[in-house]
Design a protein around this motif. Structure first.
Motif, PDB file in Angstrom:
ATOM      1  N   PHE A 107       0.649  -1.184   0.079  1.00 39.16           N
ATOM      2  CA  PHE A 107      -0.028   0.128   0.086  1.00 39.16           C
ATOM      3  C   PHE A 107       0.816   1.478   0.021  1.00 39.16           C
ATOM      4  O   PHE A 107       0.534   2.311  -0.780  1.00 39.16           O
ATOM      5  CB  PHE A 107      -1.237   0.041   1.344  1.00 39.16           C
ATOM      6  N   SER A 165       2.148   1.719  -3.435  1.00 42.32           N
ATOM      7  CA  SER A 165       1.380   2.576  -4.174  1.00 42.32           C
ATOM      8  C   SER A 165       1.124   3.817  -4.034  1.00 42.32           C
ATOM      9  O   SER A 165       0.898   4.685  -5.018  1.00 42.32           O
ATOM     10  CB  SER A 165      -0.107   1.577  -4.045  1.00 42.32           C
ATOM     11  N   TYR A 166       0.698   4.484  -2.648  1.00 43.70           N
ATOM     12  CA  TYR A 166       0.794   5.628  -2.250  1.00 43.70           C
ATOM     13  C   TYR A 166       1.771   6.587  -2.861  1.00 43.70           C
ATOM     14  O   TYR A 166       1.611   7.696  -3.292  1.00 43.70           O
ATOM     15  CB  TYR A 166       0.500   5.677  -0.889  1.00 43.70           C
ATOM     16  N   CYS A 167       3.177   5.922  -2.620  1.00 40.51           N
ATOM     17  CA  CYS A 167       4.146   6.663  -3.062  1.00 40.51           C
ATOM     18  C   CYS A 167       4.473   6.874  -4.648  1.00 40.51           C
ATOM     19  O   CYS A 167       5.412   7.430  -5.147  1.00 40.51           O
ATOM     20  CB  CYS A 167       5.572   6.536  -2.346  1.00 40.51           C
ATOM     21  N   ASP A 168       3.755   5.975  -5.120  1.00 37.14           N
ATOM     22  CA  ASP A 168       4.132   5.759  -6.641  1.00 37.14           C
ATOM     23  C   ASP A 168       5.335   5.326  -6.645  1.00 37.14           C
ATOM     24  O   ASP A 168       6.102   5.767  -7.807  1.00 37.14           O
ATOM     25  CB  ASP A 168       3.610   6.869  -7.423  1.00 37.14           C
ATOM     26  N   ILE A 199      -0.705   5.238   7.496  1.00 35.04           N
ATOM     27  CA  ILE A 199      -0.473   4.379   6.085  1.00 35.04           C
ATOM     28  C   ILE A 199      -0.378   2.939   6.941  1.00 35.04           C
ATOM     29  O   ILE A 199      -0.992   1.999   6.373  1.00 35.04           O
ATOM     30  CB  ILE A 199       0.681   4.714   5.625  1.00 35.04           C
ATOM     31  N   GLY A 208      -4.488  11.032  -2.849  1.00 38.08           N
ATOM     32  CA  GLY A 208      -3.704   9.858  -2.970  1.00 38.08           C
ATOM     33  C   GLY A 208      -3.922   8.626  -2.265  1.00 38.08           C
ATOM     34  O   GLY A 208      -3.752   7.574  -2.718  1.00 38.08           O
ATOM     35  N   VAL A 209      -4.940   8.526  -1.166  1.00 36.79           N
ATOM     36  CA  VAL A 209      -5.471   7.517  -0.490  1.00 36.79           C
ATOM     37  C   VAL A 209      -6.066   6.453  -1.147  1.00 36.79           C
ATOM     38  O   VAL A 209      -5.899   5.236  -1.394  1.00 36.79           O
ATOM     39  CB  VAL A 209      -5.873   7.752   0.779  1.00 36.79           C
ATOM     40  N   ALA A 263      -4.545   5.048  -4.047  1.00 33.83           N
ATOM     41  CA  ALA A 263      -3.150   3.945  -3.750  1.00 33.83           C
ATOM     42  C   ALA A 263      -4.498   2.772  -3.594  1.00 33.83           C
ATOM     43  O   ALA A 263      -3.926   1.511  -3.622  1.00 33.83           O
ATOM     44  CB  ALA A 263      -2.443   4.495  -2.719  1.00 33.83           C
TER      45      ALA A 263
END
Length: 628
Positions: free
Chosen positions: A32, A35-38, A281, A319-320, A323
């Motif tokens: 996760f 994905s959040y940070c890409d 997170i 962004g949450v 993600a």
């Protein structure tokens, strides 16, 4: 975006998948965050619990747009096999980071280093970049987020229906934490702003005489659609990179004159307070799974209003949702809960944390003499064994400069000499114990003063440095590279995440409870140990360790009496009067005698020795233990 970032391999456990998550939850949390940070900087590997690796066993839509590879446990790099997962290692390197918090913090830092425009990612580390930095053994908050809640949710999901009727205590503890007042940097200023907002809102709610109809309607409208709280405004202004209104920042004179004790307390917006951090997170995938399971079982969440509100609020963070979508997490929409917590939570909240109460009760007034007399009356005094090799010293003048602890560190000549003397003692003791092929673990290694000397002096042994502070370990790695050492590994991890085999454990000035953690690790591995304790005043009961340690001391001293010894064991500084230093040395000896006897109860032979010369350090005790 910066180029030429060295590829790192991220290894994650895989036990099973259920609904929209991969288990254990530490793996879902790690995916996760990626994905959040890409973040695409890591080559990601899933490590199945069994040895059968099937490329089709993971549903691809649970991995988002990440490319994930499978690897069996026996194929892991040797340094990773010595650690609990998750773990990150530079390809073909010897530097490993292990444990959830350490790995997540590293992902955040690498993401920002690769793309400095991602300031929102760096903000996840919180004030002074300390979010989840303290190890779980000493920080109850880190332990709750990193260990207790993931395990509690996993237990809840796998429990039989009759055991799922009650909410896990760790979830209730999180609910309680969310209800505690927020303490943040500069909170006095924020609390004054909150008071000003409250007074302005109250004034706006009072109808003006002669305009009853219009104003009453406005007041009713404000009641139905209240302004967002100051905390909420500040939290989301920061997330959206907006400035808080200047009107809010200006304080009226009567606000400035208000006593701090009369200011309103701040409410939680996110897990650690006002701002969205790594803790949120970590908690989101766990609480998400708990809520899904509770909803499936038809449970009423009325007794978790704060967790429910937090869960809804986190979804609004930019962004949450994106993600979550990448990881196929279908976030729930919960009704607003305004009911008071039920009796279960009230009872839980009314009971103070047991460890906090114990440690509060350990405060004392008075000196150590009554405690020392009590021990003497039972035949217990500090005992120091003769030094096995008091004249053994390293030939520092002929060693490479990178081995010398004083080289290039801005260390004074006197301090460098004392550090060399300390190393003489530990290296001498290890040299007597070590055999070719042994693995020597340098716990709490810091900048590698002990481990690097050992690796250089004993090329036939493998030396492993375990340290939680990244910068210290990087300095040690640089010194090792300068020396061209090939028999050394570096592991950034809390001590509990190192699970490799070793023959000798060593630690120079392991702080407080860390000494007992190292001893426990060595006993479990049936390894010899050479340890110099430090910071006795920081000793206190923890989840795993209770004091006194040995049966003999427990029969005579209470916890509070033992803490008196620990506090006065720190009274050994050279600036103190000689008589006071002598009492401090005796208290040190008694605390370490308790540790030695506790180890002997588990089939060890332990000596408490004074380093030579004693002037090398105010903390000059050395524990040498050998399994019998």
């Amino acid at each position: 975006m910066k180029d030429s970032v060295a590829e790192e391999h991220l290894y994650l456990d895989y036990s099973h998948q259920c609904r929209d998550s991969i288990f254990p939850l530490h793996t879902s949390i790690s995916l996760f965050l990626l994905s959040y940070c890409d973040c695409k900087l890591f080559k990601v590997f899933l490590v199945p619990a069994g040895e059968d690796v099937d490329d089709q066993f993971v549903t691809k839509n649970l991995l988002g747009d990440l490319e994930v590879h499978l690897i069996s446990r026996c194929q892991l790099p040797a340094v990773v096999q010595s650690c609990c997962l998750p773990a990150v290692v530079v390809k073909d390197g010897k530097f490993c980071r292990a444990g959830l918090s350490v790995v997540l913090r590293h992902i955040i830092q690498k993401t920002y280093e690769a793309d400095p425009s991602k300031k929102d990612v760096l903000e996840l580390l919180g004030f002074k970049k300390t979010c989840l930095k303290a190890c779980a053994e000493v920080s109850q908050w880190t332990r709750l987020c990193e260990i207790s809640i993931p395990l509690a949710v996993e237990g809840f999901l796998t429990a039989s229906p009759e055991h799922c009727q009650t909410i896990p205590p760790d979830i209730l503890q999180l609910e309680r934490k969310l209800g505690e007042p927020v303490r943040v940097h500069n909170d006095d200023k924020i609390r004054r702003q909150k008071l000003q907002q409250q007074k302005a809102s109250a004034k706006a709610m009072v109808p003006v005489l002669g305009e009853e109809a219009t104003e009453a309607g406005t007041a009713m409208e404000m009641h139905e659609h209240p302004l967002p709280s100051l905390e909420l405004s500040m939290a989301f202004s920061k997330l959206l990179d907006q400035e808080v209104s200047e009107a809010v920042n200006r304080e009226a004179p009567h606000i400035r004159r208000t006593k701090t004790s009369d200011l309103p307390l701040l409410d939680h917006i996110f897990a650690e307070g006002l701002y969205f951090t790594l803790a949120d997170i970590v908690l989101l995938p766990c609480i998400h799974q708990f809520l899904i399971s509770s909803k499936k079982q038809g449970k009423n969440l009325v007794n978790l209003p704060l967790i429910s509100s937090w869960y809804q609020r986190v979804q609004e963070v930019p962004g949450v949702k994106k993600a979550a979508g990448k990881c196929n997490m279908e976030l729930l929409q919960l009704p607003e809960l305004v009911s008071a917590p039920d009796e279960e939570l009230q009872n839980f909240s009314s009971v103070r944390d047991e460890l906090e109460k114990e440690n509060e009760d350990s405060h004392f007034i008075g000196g150590p003499r009554p405690t020392m007399t009590k021990l003497m009356e039972n035949g217990i005094e500090a005992k120091f064994s003769p030094h096995p090799c008091p004249n053994w010293i390293l030939d520092w003048t002929n060693l490479p400069s990178a081995v010398n602890p004083g080289e290039g560190k801005g260390m004074s000549r006197d301090r460098a000499l004392r550090k060399q003397q300390q190393l003489n003692n530990l290296v001498a003791a290890v040299t007597k114990l070590a055999k070719p092929g042994d693995v020597i673990a340098d716990f709490c290694s810091g900048g590698g003063h002990v481990g690097i000397v050992l690796a250089h002096m004993m090329p036939s042994c493998q030396v492993v440095l375990i340290e939680n502070k990244e910068l210290s370990l990087i300095r040690a790695k640089d010194r090792s590279d300068e020396l061209g050492l090939n028999n050394i590994w570096f592991i950034q991890a809390n001590l509990d995440y190192f699970n490799g085999n070793f023959n000798i454990g060593v630690a120079l000035h392991a702080c407080g409870v860390a000494t007992d953690m190292v001893i426990e690790h060595c006993i479990k591995a049936r390894a010899a140990f050479v340890i110099s304790p430090c910071c006795y005043g920081f000793i206190q009961n923890t989840v795993k360790f209770k004091y006194p340690r040995s049966h003999q001391f427990k029969e005579i001293l209470s916890y509070k009496e033992h803490m008196i010894l620990c506090r006065f064991a720190d009274q050994t500084a050279v600036q103190l009067p000689p008589e006071r230093r002598l009492i401090g040395k005796q208290c040190m000896g008694l605390v370490d005698l308790d540790r030695a006897w506790a180890a002997e109860e588990r089939n060890y032979s332990v000596q408490v020795i004074s380093m030579e010369p004693e002037s090398c350090s105010p903390k000059n005790d050395m524990l040498v233990g050998i399994p019998t």
